[in-house]
Design a protein around this motif. Sequence first.
Motif, PDB file in Angstrom:
ATOM      1  N   ASP A  69     -62.826 -44.430 -59.556  1.00  0.00           N
ATOM      2  CA  ASP A  69     -62.981 -43.054 -59.094  1.00  0.00           C
ATOM      3  C   ASP A  69     -61.642 -42.490 -58.628  1.00  0.00           C
ATOM      4  O   ASP A  69     -61.251 -41.377 -59.000  1.00  0.00           O
ATOM      5  CB  ASP A  69     -64.006 -43.024 -57.968  1.00  0.00           C
ATOM      6  CG  ASP A  69     -64.259 -41.642 -57.412  1.00  0.00           C
ATOM      7  OD1 ASP A  69     -64.449 -40.699 -58.210  1.00  0.00           O
ATOM      8  OD2 ASP A  69     -64.279 -41.504 -56.175  1.00  0.00           O
ATOM      9  N   MET A  70     -60.905 -43.273 -57.842  1.00  0.00           N
ATOM     10  CA  MET A  70     -59.618 -42.814 -57.309  1.00  0.00           C
ATOM     11  C   MET A  70     -58.544 -42.741 -58.389  1.00  0.00           C
ATOM     12  O   MET A  70     -57.712 -41.838 -58.397  1.00  0.00           O
ATOM     13  CB  MET A  70     -59.178 -43.742 -56.179  1.00  0.00           C
ATOM     14  CG  MET A  70     -60.092 -43.692 -54.984  1.00  0.00           C
ATOM     15  SD  MET A  70     -59.646 -44.947 -53.782  1.00  0.00           S
ATOM     16  CE  MET A  70     -60.813 -44.598 -52.491  1.00  0.00           C
ATOM     17  N   ILE A  87     -67.958 -35.470 -59.767  1.00  0.00           N
ATOM     18  CA  ILE A  87     -69.287 -34.994 -60.130  1.00  0.00           C
ATOM     19  C   ILE A  87     -70.096 -36.124 -60.756  1.00  0.00           C
ATOM     20  O   ILE A  87     -71.262 -36.320 -60.457  1.00  0.00           O
ATOM     21  CB  ILE A  87     -69.174 -33.804 -61.105  1.00  0.00           C
ATOM     22  CG1 ILE A  87     -68.472 -32.648 -60.405  1.00  0.00           C
ATOM     23  CG2 ILE A  87     -70.541 -33.405 -61.635  1.00  0.00           C
ATOM     24  CD1 ILE A  87     -68.090 -31.510 -61.305  1.00  0.00           C
ATOM     25  N   ARG A  88     -69.447 -36.879 -61.623  1.00  0.00           N
ATOM     26  CA  ARG A  88     -70.119 -38.013 -62.280  1.00  0.00           C
ATOM     27  C   ARG A  88     -69.081 -39.055 -62.639  1.00  0.00           C
ATOM     28  O   ARG A  88     -67.959 -38.726 -63.014  1.00  0.00           O
ATOM     29  CB  ARG A  88     -70.852 -37.548 -63.539  1.00  0.00           C
ATOM     30  CG  ARG A  88     -71.515 -38.701 -64.282  1.00  0.00           C
ATOM     31  CD  ARG A  88     -72.351 -38.277 -65.448  1.00  0.00           C
ATOM     32  NE  ARG A  88     -71.661 -37.324 -66.279  1.00  0.00           N
ATOM     33  CZ  ARG A  88     -72.261 -36.564 -67.186  1.00  0.00           C
ATOM     34  NH1 ARG A  88     -73.546 -36.629 -67.373  1.00  0.00           N
ATOM     35  NH2 ARG A  88     -71.560 -35.732 -67.924  1.00  0.00           N
ATOM     36  N   LEU A  89     -69.476 -40.313 -62.553  1.00  0.00           N
ATOM     37  CA  LEU A  89     -68.603 -41.421 -62.922  1.00  0.00           C
ATOM     38  C   LEU A  89     -69.440 -42.438 -63.692  1.00  0.00           C
ATOM     39  O   LEU A  89     -70.440 -42.934 -63.171  1.00  0.00           O
ATOM     40  CB  LEU A  89     -67.998 -42.065 -61.672  1.00  0.00           C
ATOM     41  CG  LEU A  89     -66.906 -43.092 -61.894  1.00  0.00           C
ATOM     42  CD1 LEU A  89     -65.632 -42.422 -62.402  1.00  0.00           C
ATOM     43  CD2 LEU A  89     -66.611 -43.844 -60.606  1.00  0.00           C
ATOM     44  N   LEU A  90     -69.036 -42.719 -64.922  1.00  0.00           N
ATOM     45  CA  LEU A  90     -69.711 -43.708 -65.762  1.00  0.00           C
ATOM     46  C   LEU A  90     -68.741 -44.830 -66.056  1.00  0.00           C
ATOM     47  O   LEU A  90     -67.629 -44.577 -66.533  1.00  0.00           O
ATOM     48  CB  LEU A  90     -70.179 -43.072 -67.074  1.00  0.00           C
ATOM     49  CG  LEU A  90     -71.124 -41.881 -66.942  1.00  0.00           C
ATOM     50  CD1 LEU A  90     -71.332 -41.217 -68.297  1.00  0.00           C
ATOM     51  CD2 LEU A  90     -72.448 -42.317 -66.344  1.00  0.00           C
ATOM     52  N   CYS A  91     -69.144 -46.064 -65.776  1.00  0.00           N
ATOM     53  CA  CYS A  91     -68.250 -47.211 -65.943  1.00  0.00           C
ATOM     54  C   CYS A  91     -68.893 -48.290 -66.798  1.00  0.00           C
ATOM     55  O   CYS A  91     -70.077 -48.587 -66.643  1.00  0.00           O
ATOM     56  CB  CYS A  91     -67.916 -47.824 -64.582  1.00  0.00           C
ATOM     57  SG  CYS A  91     -66.994 -46.755 -63.484  1.00  0.00           S
ATOM     58  N   VAL A 113     -63.746 -27.363 -68.863  1.00  0.00           N
ATOM     59  CA  VAL A 113     -64.616 -26.210 -69.065  1.00  0.00           C
ATOM     60  C   VAL A 113     -65.119 -25.731 -67.707  1.00  0.00           C
ATOM     61  O   VAL A 113     -65.668 -26.524 -66.936  1.00  0.00           O
ATOM     62  CB  VAL A 113     -65.823 -26.560 -69.977  1.00  0.00           C
ATOM     63  CG1 VAL A 113     -66.771 -25.371 -70.105  1.00  0.00           C
ATOM     64  CG2 VAL A 113     -65.369 -27.039 -71.338  1.00  0.00           C
ATOM     65  N   ASP A 114     -64.936 -24.443 -67.436  1.00  0.00           N
ATOM     66  CA  ASP A 114     -65.447 -23.832 -66.199  1.00  0.00           C
ATOM     67  C   ASP A 114     -65.054 -24.598 -64.937  1.00  0.00           C
ATOM     68  O   ASP A 114     -65.861 -24.794 -64.034  1.00  0.00           O
ATOM     69  CB  ASP A 114     -66.974 -23.694 -66.259  1.00  0.00           C
ATOM     70  CG  ASP A 114     -67.435 -22.726 -67.334  1.00  0.00           C
ATOM     71  OD1 ASP A 114     -66.667 -21.793 -67.666  1.00  0.00           O
ATOM     72  OD2 ASP A 114     -68.553 -22.911 -67.851  1.00  0.00           O
ATOM     73  N   GLY A 115     -63.806 -25.059 -64.875  1.00  0.00           N
ATOM     74  CA  GLY A 115     -63.307 -25.735 -63.688  1.00  0.00           C
ATOM     75  C   GLY A 115     -63.711 -27.200 -63.575  1.00  0.00           C
ATOM     76  O   GLY A 115     -63.397 -27.847 -62.589  1.00  0.00           O
ATOM     77  N   ILE A 116     -64.403 -27.720 -64.567  1.00  0.00           N
ATOM     78  CA  ILE A 116     -64.825 -29.128 -64.573  1.00  0.00           C
ATOM     79  C   ILE A 116     -63.959 -29.870 -65.588  1.00  0.00           C
ATOM     80  O   ILE A 116     -63.878 -29.488 -66.754  1.00  0.00           O
ATOM     81  CB  ILE A 116     -66.304 -29.286 -64.958  1.00  0.00           C
ATOM     82  CG1 ILE A 116     -67.198 -28.409 -64.087  1.00  0.00           C
ATOM     83  CG2 ILE A 116     -66.714 -30.753 -64.944  1.00  0.00           C
ATOM     84  CD1 ILE A 116     -67.214 -28.776 -62.642  1.00  0.00           C
ATOM     85  N   PHE A 117     -63.320 -30.946 -65.124  1.00  0.00           N
ATOM     86  CA  PHE A 117     -62.457 -31.750 -65.984  1.00  0.00           C
ATOM     87  C   PHE A 117     -63.187 -33.014 -66.421  1.00  0.00           C
ATOM     88  O   PHE A 117     -63.776 -33.713 -65.580  1.00  0.00           O
ATOM     89  CB  PHE A 117     -61.188 -32.170 -65.228  1.00  0.00           C
ATOM     90  CG  PHE A 117     -60.280 -31.033 -64.878  1.00  0.00           C
ATOM     91  CD1 PHE A 117     -59.219 -30.703 -65.712  1.00  0.00           C
ATOM     92  CD2 PHE A 117     -60.469 -30.304 -63.716  1.00  0.00           C
ATOM     93  CE1 PHE A 117     -58.368 -29.655 -65.394  1.00  0.00           C
ATOM     94  CE2 PHE A 117     -59.624 -29.256 -63.385  1.00  0.00           C
ATOM     95  CZ  PHE A 117     -58.575 -28.932 -64.230  1.00  0.00           C
ATOM     96  N   THR A 118     -63.121 -33.311 -67.712  1.00  0.00           N
ATOM     97  CA  THR A 118     -63.634 -34.579 -68.231  1.00  0.00           C
ATOM     98  C   THR A 118     -62.448 -35.508 -68.397  1.00  0.00           C
ATOM     99  O   THR A 118     -61.445 -35.149 -69.019  1.00  0.00           O
ATOM    100  CB  THR A 118     -64.333 -34.384 -69.591  1.00  0.00           C
ATOM    101  OG1 THR A 118     -65.403 -33.457 -69.414  1.00  0.00           O
ATOM    102  CG2 THR A 118     -64.877 -35.703 -70.119  1.00  0.00           C
ATOM    103  N   LEU A 136     -66.356 -36.902 -64.459  1.00  0.00           N
ATOM    104  CA  LEU A 136     -66.265 -35.445 -64.361  1.00  0.00           C
ATOM    105  C   LEU A 136     -65.773 -35.129 -62.961  1.00  0.00           C
ATOM    106  O   LEU A 136     -66.329 -35.629 -61.967  1.00  0.00           O
ATOM    107  CB  LEU A 136     -67.628 -34.789 -64.581  1.00  0.00           C
ATOM    108  CG  LEU A 136     -68.276 -34.969 -65.939  1.00  0.00           C
ATOM    109  CD1 LEU A 136     -69.636 -34.261 -65.967  1.00  0.00           C
ATOM    110  CD2 LEU A 136     -67.382 -34.457 -67.047  1.00  0.00           C
ATOM    111  N   PHE A 137     -64.723 -34.306 -62.867  1.00  0.00           N
ATOM    112  CA  PHE A 137     -64.073 -34.005 -61.598  1.00  0.00           C
ATOM    113  C   PHE A 137     -63.845 -32.503 -61.465  1.00  0.00           C
ATOM    114  O   PHE A 137     -63.619 -31.817 -62.459  1.00  0.00           O
ATOM    115  CB  PHE A 137     -62.726 -34.725 -61.499  1.00  0.00           C
ATOM    116  CG  PHE A 137     -62.843 -36.216 -61.616  1.00  0.00           C
ATOM    117  CD1 PHE A 137     -63.076 -37.001 -60.493  1.00  0.00           C
ATOM    118  CD2 PHE A 137     -62.725 -36.838 -62.848  1.00  0.00           C
ATOM    119  CE1 PHE A 137     -63.194 -38.371 -60.605  1.00  0.00           C
ATOM    120  CE2 PHE A 137     -62.840 -38.216 -62.971  1.00  0.00           C
ATOM    121  CZ  PHE A 137     -63.068 -38.990 -61.845  1.00  0.00           C
TER     122      PHE A 137
END
Length: 145
Positions: A69-70, A87-91, A113-118, A136-137
């Motif tokens: 995450d960090m 927003i979401r973290l998949l590992c 997109v719309d302030g959300i980074f993948t 997603l951050f």
Amino acid sequence: MTDDFDRTQTFDIPDGYQLLPWHRGFGRQVGPLFEKRDETGLTRAFRVEEHHTNGMMNAHGGMLMTFADMAWGGAVEKDEDTWWVTIRLLCDFLSGAKHGEWIEGNGKVVGHVDGIFTVEGRIWSGERTLLTGTGLFKVIERRGQ
């Protein structure tokens, strides 16, 4: 806690890394953490200490996800003073890390997109990949302390 270091605790870190100044809250609990910023971007790191381990003296999966995450969230930082939330973290866990190993990780922005980074990310030790995944951050405004 980071004030519970054992006798094997060392700060012998690879060139280019410096201690992250996270002395409060959760960052204090999971540290010490390190980072280097260079032409390739931001890479974060930590050495697996006793307080990071599970009963088998491997890095606890929760610690590896916290670190992911960090490390991956760092991909959205414009500078050292950028704040962001996950927003979401998949590992996907691919390998373990033993007590004493140096762990590194970073991420790459692959969409916005719309302030959300993948972000796609990787955590490794030497040549061995430990985790891969996506997050997603969202960058947020800094609030008063």
